[in-house]
Design a protein around this motif. Sequence first.
Motif, PDB file in Angstrom:
ATOM      1  N   ARG A 131       0.835  -1.202   0.000  1.00 60.29           N
ATOM      2  CA  ARG A 131       0.000   0.000   0.000  1.00 60.29           C
ATOM      3  C   ARG A 131       0.870   1.252   0.000  1.00 60.29           C
ATOM      4  N   VAL A 132       1.899   1.257   0.816  1.00 56.48           N
ATOM      5  CA  VAL A 132       2.775   2.421   0.889  1.00 56.48           C
ATOM      6  C   VAL A 132       3.529   2.598  -0.433  1.00 56.48           C
ATOM      7  N   ALA A 133       4.034   1.524  -1.015  1.00 53.06           N
ATOM      8  CA  ALA A 133       4.757   1.602  -2.291  1.00 53.06           C
ATOM      9  C   ALA A 133       3.868   2.144  -3.411  1.00 53.06           C
ATOM     10  N   ASN A 134       2.560   1.866  -3.314  1.00 52.75           N
ATOM     11  CA  ASN A 134       1.622   2.336  -4.341  1.00 52.75           C
ATOM     12  C   ASN A 134       0.937   3.639  -3.982  1.00 52.75           C
ATOM     13  N   GLY A 135       1.415   4.312  -2.920  1.00 51.25           N
ATOM     14  CA  GLY A 135       0.870   5.606  -2.539  1.00 51.25           C
ATOM     15  C   GLY A 135      -0.517   5.552  -1.935  1.00 51.25           C
ATOM     16  N   LEU A 136      -0.908   4.405  -1.396  1.00 53.60           N
ATOM     17  CA  LEU A 136      -2.235   4.242  -0.808  1.00 53.60           C
ATOM     18  C   LEU A 136      -2.170   4.400   0.712  1.00 53.60           C
ATOM     19  N   SER A 137      -3.240   4.881   1.300  1.00 55.56           N
ATOM     20  CA  SER A 137      -3.337   4.998   2.755  1.00 55.56           C
ATOM     21  C   SER A 137      -3.593   3.630   3.366  1.00 55.56           C
ATOM     22  N   LEU A 138      -3.289   3.538   4.647  1.00 58.13           N
ATOM     23  CA  LEU A 138      -3.557   2.298   5.367  1.00 58.13           C
ATOM     24  C   LEU A 138      -5.061   2.104   5.562  1.00 58.13           C
ATOM     25  N   THR A 139      -5.465   0.860   5.666  1.00 60.96           N
ATOM     26  CA  THR A 139      -6.836   0.485   5.985  1.00 60.96           C
ATOM     27  C   THR A 139      -6.764  -0.657   6.995  1.00 60.96           C
ATOM     28  N   THR A 140      -7.894  -1.073   7.504  1.00 59.63           N
ATOM     29  CA  THR A 140      -7.919  -2.252   8.371  1.00 59.63           C
ATOM     30  C   THR A 140      -7.464  -3.454   7.550  1.00 59.63           C
ATOM     31  N   ILE A 141      -6.525  -4.218   8.109  1.00 59.15           N
ATOM     32  CA  ILE A 141      -6.018  -5.421   7.443  1.00 59.15           C
ATOM     33  C   ILE A 141      -6.048  -6.552   8.468  1.00 59.15           C
ATOM     34  N   THR A 142      -6.693  -7.643   8.132  1.00 58.23           N
ATOM     35  CA  THR A 142      -6.736  -8.827   8.987  1.00 58.23           C
ATOM     36  C   THR A 142      -5.947  -9.935   8.315  1.00 58.23           C
ATOM     37  N   GLY A 143      -5.126 -10.613   9.096  1.00 62.00           N
ATOM     38  CA  GLY A 143      -4.328 -11.709   8.567  1.00 62.00           C
ATOM     39  C   GLY A 143      -5.191 -12.854   8.067  1.00 62.00           C
ATOM     40  N   LEU A 144      -4.626 -13.692   7.223  1.00 59.50           N
ATOM     41  CA  LEU A 144      -5.360 -14.805   6.622  1.00 59.50           C
ATOM     42  C   LEU A 144      -5.887 -15.802   7.652  1.00 59.50           C
ATOM     43  N   ASN A 145      -5.215 -15.905   8.814  1.00 58.18           N
ATOM     44  CA  ASN A 145      -5.665 -16.824   9.848  1.00 58.18           C
ATOM     45  C   ASN A 145      -6.719 -16.208  10.769  1.00 58.18           C
ATOM     46  N   GLY A 146      -6.993 -14.923  10.591  1.00 60.71           N
ATOM     47  CA  GLY A 146      -8.024 -14.246  11.375  1.00 60.71           C
ATOM     48  C   GLY A 146      -7.663 -14.010  12.828  1.00 60.71           C
ATOM     49  N   ILE A 147      -6.371 -14.018  13.149  1.00 61.11           N
ATOM     50  CA  ILE A 147      -5.936 -13.830  14.531  1.00 61.11           C
ATOM     51  C   ILE A 147      -5.433 -12.415  14.770  1.00 61.11           C
ATOM     52  N   LEU A 148      -4.614 -11.923  13.865  1.00 60.52           N
ATOM     53  CA  LEU A 148      -3.978 -10.618  14.014  1.00 60.52           C
ATOM     54  C   LEU A 148      -4.528  -9.652  12.981  1.00 60.52           C
ATOM     55  N   GLN A 149      -4.661  -8.383  13.372  1.00 57.74           N
ATOM     56  CA  GLN A 149      -5.095  -7.360  12.421  1.00 57.74           C
ATOM     57  C   GLN A 149      -4.499  -6.020  12.823  1.00 57.74           C
ATOM     58  N   ILE A 150      -4.503  -5.097  11.853  1.00 62.17           N
ATOM     59  CA  ILE A 150      -4.235  -3.696  12.182  1.00 62.17           C
ATOM     60  C   ILE A 150      -5.527  -2.940  11.915  1.00 62.17           C
ATOM     61  N   ARG A 151      -5.776  -1.958  12.759  1.00 62.84           N
ATOM     62  CA  ARG A 151      -6.901  -1.050  12.560  1.00 62.84           C
ATOM     63  C   ARG A 151      -6.640   0.215  13.358  1.00 62.84           C
ATOM     64  N   THR A 152      -7.482   1.208  13.152  1.00 61.38           N
ATOM     65  CA  THR A 152      -7.248   2.491  13.805  1.00 61.38           C
ATOM     66  C   THR A 152      -7.304   2.366  15.319  1.00 61.38           C
ATOM     67  N   LYS A 153      -6.435   3.138  15.946  1.00 60.78           N
ATOM     68  CA  LYS A 153      -6.426   3.298  17.407  1.00 60.78           C
ATOM     69  C   LYS A 153      -5.816   4.662  17.664  1.00 60.78           C
ATOM     70  N   ASP A 154      -6.667   5.617  17.918  1.00 57.73           N
ATOM     71  CA  ASP A 154      -6.185   6.977  18.093  1.00 57.73           C
ATOM     72  C   ASP A 154      -7.229   7.774  18.848  1.00 57.73           C
ATOM     73  N   SER A 155      -6.795   8.807  19.484  1.00 56.24           N
ATOM     74  CA  SER A 155      -7.712   9.754  20.107  1.00 56.24           C
ATOM     75  C   SER A 155      -7.277  11.152  19.687  1.00 56.24           C
ATOM     76  N   LYS A 156      -8.228  12.044  19.651  1.00 58.23           N
ATOM     77  CA  LYS A 156      -7.930  13.401  19.198  1.00 58.23           C
ATOM     78  C   LYS A 156      -7.212  14.183  20.290  1.00 58.23           C
ATOM     79  N   TYR A 157      -6.261  14.978  19.843  1.00 61.19           N
ATOM     80  CA  TYR A 157      -5.566  15.924  20.700  1.00 61.19           C
ATOM     81  C   TYR A 157      -5.760  17.296  20.082  1.00 61.19           C
ATOM     82  N   LYS A 158      -6.406  18.183  20.831  1.00 56.44           N
ATOM     83  CA  LYS A 158      -6.742  19.510  20.319  1.00 56.44           C
ATOM     84  C   LYS A 158      -7.517  19.399  19.014  1.00 56.44           C
TER      85      LYS A 158
END
Length: 189
Positions: A131-158
């Motif tokens: 995604r980064v090599a193709n200039g795309l933003s990150l999205t939620t990605i879940t591994g093929l085994n359905g155990i691990l994923q990345i997704r948003t985790k953030d809180s606003k500051y100001k």
Amino acid sequence: MTLTLRETQNRLQTTDFEALPKPRKNKGVRGQLLELALGIPNSSKLTDLVDGELKSYTKGESVAVTQLRHTLPEIFNKTPFNKSKLGIKISRTLYVAFDRQNNFLGTATHTETNKLIEGDYEYICEIIRGRVANGLSLTTITGLNGILQIRTKDSKYKGKYHPIIWEGREISNKGYAFYLTGRYIKSLI
């Protein structure tokens, strides 16, 4: 004072879980209070214990493992899972489970599924690099085994989120983290 995994397991046998409040909006409060009850200082170190990590969770809910921004150099340098911050943290984690009424359910580790988690990690890293090599933003990605994923985790500051910048380019307008999925966590205990 910092404990070992074994000492922590022993102390959990005599801990009064009734004294811990049920988490509401901030799910991390229970873990912080549990650490203090066990004599573990709250800190931002990679692991809570001398030889591992302590994670409390509500059965069926996903568990945040670590922020993605801390792992990006390893992802782009293709650091092997077992030498990565995520791999080190996950390989020696003691999970403390509670139900929705805040009743203690027991403890678990997942050494038997480390290879599946490693496969999910490698898959997610490949997608991130692509995604980064193709200039795309990150999205939620879940591994093929359905155990691990990345997704948003953030809180606003100001009123603003914390974007992830890699090599001078914004790859996400808010923070992401690695999570163990709720489906997987439900199966631990």
